[in-house]
Design a protein around this motif. Structure first.
Motif: not given
Length: 378
Positions: A155-158, A197-199, A203-204, A208-209
């Protein structure tokens, strides 16, 4: 509206005009395609929005924290995903290096980040270490002049678009939180790969990976602070980041409220606009009250930080109240608009999906209440 200085009000107008013209028209498309808003990023970087609170010495704009949160609010009002990118990059990607890095680290990394040439990210969360950050299990072992990292973050943003990551790992699991240590890791380092990469629900367009470290060797000079200071670094950074998330939530709530207000004035039922119906007008009044209260909490926390005063409790309060407000206002906006609010033809269904994450990241609102309770029960 909270009372702002002439400079702060100028920041609001500048960013609002830009965001409504350049960002808002593309928000629905980015949500639908889940494409990272790189063109937004490039334009924001050209405007100096990638390093607002960072000193000019490091290529930042050197504005105060209140001006920074005003900008995040206006960007998020136009597109919450783009607001998330900027807030995470600044508050969690740059700030650990600015607050705890050596001068050599600051000069090496911050100018490219603050100018927007590169994007930053913050890697603390793991599958087994979410709200309880002390359970970090990614390891870092010193081997000569290098640290060897092994483990995974989630859940790492960017994630995937960032070039510079502030990563937290333990150098000694037996020491608990006192073993957690911060590191600066560059994308492309051998042994460092981007996972799935998260679906996401909202904030799609924000990437977020997972991050995966397999015998990833980083130079000793990329140690952030000292060994064992990582937990302290993370907690200090999160205090500041929560103000930015509060501002994002206020922007989302304001956008939802304005959509509902506009609709209520043109939608007629029983021979008059629905805004003339007490049931609807009272909902709109409550939305306005909640947004203004949330905004004051956020700006107050920012002002405390600018004054050099303790702000941890206030940041947690601001983030909690503003995010709860964003979800409630978005829900009420859908209710005011009825079937149209539930339809993708109008943005409020997207705003509700975007609002939900503000109750979760940078510490869930349940954790914020733990933080607040800790302050008031001292």
């Amino acid at each position: 509206m909270a009372l702002l200085t002439e400079e702060q009000e100028g920041m609001r107008k500048l960013v609002s005009d830009f965001a409504q013209k350049e960002i808002a028209p593309k928000a629905a498309s980015y949500d639908l395609t889940e494409k990272f808003p790189m063109d937004n990023w490039v334009k924001m970087a050209d405007m100096g929005l990638a390093g607002l609170p960072i000193p000019e010495k490091y290529s930042g704009a050197e504005v105060d924290t209140v001006s920074y949160v005003v900008a995040i609010e206006e960007i998020s009002k136009a597109c919450a995903a783009t607001g998330a990118v900027v807030a995470i990059h600044t508050s969690a990607g740059i700030m650990p290096i600015y607050l705890f890095g050596t001068e050599e680290q600051k000069m090496k990394y911050i100018p490219d980040l603050a100018s927007g040439k590169k994007i930053g990210a913050f890697a603390l969360t793991e599958p087994g270490a979410g709200s309880d950050a002390s359970r970090v299990s990614t390891t870092a072992k010193l081997d000569g002049n290098e640290y060897v990292l092994n483990g995974a973050k989630c859940f790492i943003s960017n994630g995937g678009v960032a070039e510079t990551y502030c990563v937290f790992a333990t150098v000694d699991k037996s020491k608990g939180v006192k073993g957690i240590t911060g590191f600066i890791v560059e994308n492309g380092t051998p042994g460092f790969t981007i996972g799935k990469k998260e679906e996401k629900m909202g904030i799609r367009a924000s990437s977020t990976t997972e991050l995966i470290f397999e015998n990833c060797r980083i130079p000793k000079e990329n140690l952030l602070g000292k060994e064992g200071e990582g937990f302290k670094i993370a907690m200090v950074v999160l205090d500041s980041a929560r103000i930015g998330i509060g501002a994002q939530a206020v922007g989302i709530a304001q956008a939802a409220y304005e959509e509902a207000l506009k609709y209520s004035k043109v939608r007629e039922q029983f021979g008059k606009p629905i805004s003339a119906l007490q049931a609807v007008s009272f909902m709109l009044a409550d939305m306005a009250i909640q947004i203004e209260a949330a905004r004051h909490l956020v700006y107050h926390a920012a002002a405390l930080k600018d004054a050099g005063l303790p702000f941890g409790k206030e940041a947690a309060m601001a983030k909690t109240f503003a995010s709860d407000t964003a979800v409630k206002v978005a829900l009420d906006a859908i209710q005011v608009m009825g079937g149209y609010g539930y339809s993708r033809e109008y943005p409020v269904e997207r705003l509700l999906r975007d609002a939900k994450i503000t109750q979760i990241y940078e510490g869930t609102n349940q954790i914020q209440r733990v933080v607040i309770a800790g302050h008031i029960l001292k």
